[in-house]
Motif scaffolding. Sequence first.
Motif, PDB file in Angstrom:
ATOM      1  N   HIS A 132       5.172   4.771   4.360  1.00 12.04           N
ATOM      2  CA  HIS A 132       3.899   4.503   5.030  1.00 12.04           C
ATOM      3  C   HIS A 132       2.771   5.025   4.139  1.00 12.04           C
ATOM      4  N   THR A 133       1.542   4.817   4.556  1.00  6.71           N
ATOM      5  CA  THR A 133       0.399   5.309   3.776  1.00  6.71           C
ATOM      6  C   THR A 133      -0.281   6.502   4.435  1.00  6.71           C
ATOM      7  N   SER A 134       0.253   6.976   5.554  1.00  3.61           N
ATOM      8  CA  SER A 134      -0.386   8.057   6.315  1.00  3.61           C
ATOM      9  C   SER A 134      -0.546   9.340   5.503  1.00  3.61           C
ATOM     10  N   LEU A 135       0.379   9.618   4.594  1.00  5.61           N
ATOM     11  CA  LEU A 135       0.364  10.877   3.859  1.00  5.61           C
ATOM     12  C   LEU A 135      -0.465  10.817   2.573  1.00  5.61           C
ATOM     13  N   GLU A 136      -0.991   9.660   2.247  1.00  6.96           N
ATOM     14  CA  GLU A 136      -1.726   9.537   0.990  1.00  6.96           C
ATOM     15  C   GLU A 136      -2.940  10.460   0.917  1.00  6.96           C
ATOM     16  N   LEU A 138      -3.397  13.358   2.283  1.00  8.83           N
ATOM     17  CA  LEU A 138      -2.922  14.727   2.101  1.00  8.83           C
ATOM     18  C   LEU A 138      -2.450  14.942   0.668  1.00  8.83           C
ATOM     19  N   ALA A 139      -1.723  13.978   0.131  1.00  9.94           N
ATOM     20  CA  ALA A 139      -1.270  14.084  -1.253  1.00  9.94           C
ATOM     21  C   ALA A 139      -2.462  14.151  -2.202  1.00  9.94           C
ATOM     22  N   GLN A 140      -3.469  13.346  -1.956  1.00 10.13           N
ATOM     23  CA  GLN A 140      -4.671  13.359  -2.795  1.00 10.13           C
ATOM     24  C   GLN A 140      -5.379  14.701  -2.703  1.00 10.13           C
ATOM     25  N   PHE A 141      -5.407  15.294  -1.512  1.00 14.86           N
ATOM     26  CA  PHE A 141      -6.058  16.597  -1.330  1.00 14.86           C
ATOM     27  C   PHE A 141      -5.419  17.651  -2.232  1.00 14.86           C
ATOM     28  N   TYR A 142      -4.098  17.604  -2.350  1.00 14.48           N
ATOM     29  CA  TYR A 142      -3.393  18.570  -3.181  1.00 14.48           C
ATOM     30  C   TYR A 142      -3.232  18.107  -4.628  1.00 14.48           C
ATOM     31  N   GLY A 143      -3.726  16.928  -4.941  1.00 13.03           N
ATOM     32  CA  GLY A 143      -3.646  16.432  -6.304  1.00 13.03           C
ATOM     33  C   GLY A 143      -2.257  15.989  -6.716  1.00 13.03           C
ATOM     34  N   ILE A 144      -1.466  15.514  -5.756  1.00 12.99           N
ATOM     35  CA  ILE A 144      -0.106  15.065  -6.037  1.00 12.99           C
ATOM     36  C   ILE A 144      -0.088  13.536  -6.064  1.00 12.99           C
ATOM     37  N   PRO A 145       0.404  12.919  -7.132  1.00 11.79           N
ATOM     38  CA  PRO A 145       0.473  11.451  -7.185  1.00 11.79           C
ATOM     39  C   PRO A 145       1.252  10.891  -5.995  1.00 11.79           C
ATOM     40  N   PHE A 146       0.694   9.846  -5.375  1.00  8.40           N
ATOM     41  CA  PHE A 146       1.286   9.249  -4.178  1.00  8.40           C
ATOM     42  C   PHE A 146       1.836   7.871  -4.523  1.00  8.40           C
ATOM     43  N   HIS A 147       3.032   7.577  -4.017  1.00  8.31           N
ATOM     44  CA  HIS A 147       3.678   6.290  -4.255  1.00  8.31           C
ATOM     45  C   HIS A 147       4.090   5.688  -2.921  1.00  8.31           C
TER      46      HIS A 147
END
Length: 292
Positions: A132-136, A138-147
Amino acid sequence: MSHTVTPASAPAGTHWVLTLSCPDRPGIVHAVAGLLAEHGGNITESQQFGDPLSGLFFMRVQVTSSATYDELAAALAPVAERFALQWSLDVAGRPVRTLVMGSTAAHCLNDLAFRQRSEALPVDLVAVVSNHTSLEPLAQFYGIPFHHVPVTAATKADAEARLLALVEELDVELVVLARYMQILSDDLCRRLAGRVINIHHSFLPSFKGARPYAQAHDRGVKLIGATAHYVTGDLDEGPIIEQDVERVDHTRAVEDLVALGQDVERRALARAVRWHAEHRVLLDGHRTIVFR
């Protein structure tokens, strides 16, 4: 023999962590401690356990030594042959390259990312993969690449192929299923054996599968729990690393159990990930030996 390759340029006085398992017999500790001493090793932590059920011996040693990885590996070779050792040698505290998989629930991902940033959790979160895209955000907030890798019955094989490609491309050492609500195929479980940790929102082996809190509520449980375990092809049957519980009573609704359970899940998963990253978990068949 199995080992994690460590940087050849590790400086003098490196703090190493050595783990091993082998058939139990006299002389193992003496041989290992002796070779470490011969290479200027100062042992700072040592734990061992002989399992009478499997007949295997397990050991974890932290040692400061000026010897290089290659020198220690060469010294271990004859001992490994003599005792049939399965061993691993790594730099103590080296962040383990970790890929987190989730669906829509954010609490476990948020907790791991926060602990990495604020509590020196020894992982390097290199990617978040979600169906899903719900966690994108949060991942961006921590600077973690999202797939974003959608999964349907028709695309599951392609999705798992994409996951394996990311594991290879990013040199991923550990995959964490942080409330990833998809079942991994038997083939994927075999290919990543011992490298995938799942958090199950139930005190396994009770209340497996879907909606465990509703199952627990229906049975009137007095304790709710969560289980962090290695993933195998048998659903919710993998070797257990850590479990945690919270006491409840008849006044709690299902929603209360879910809320309380999320906190239990975070705690159990964080401990399991830390212990794995610190090389404190050794597999013993369908069980684990955890040197805390």
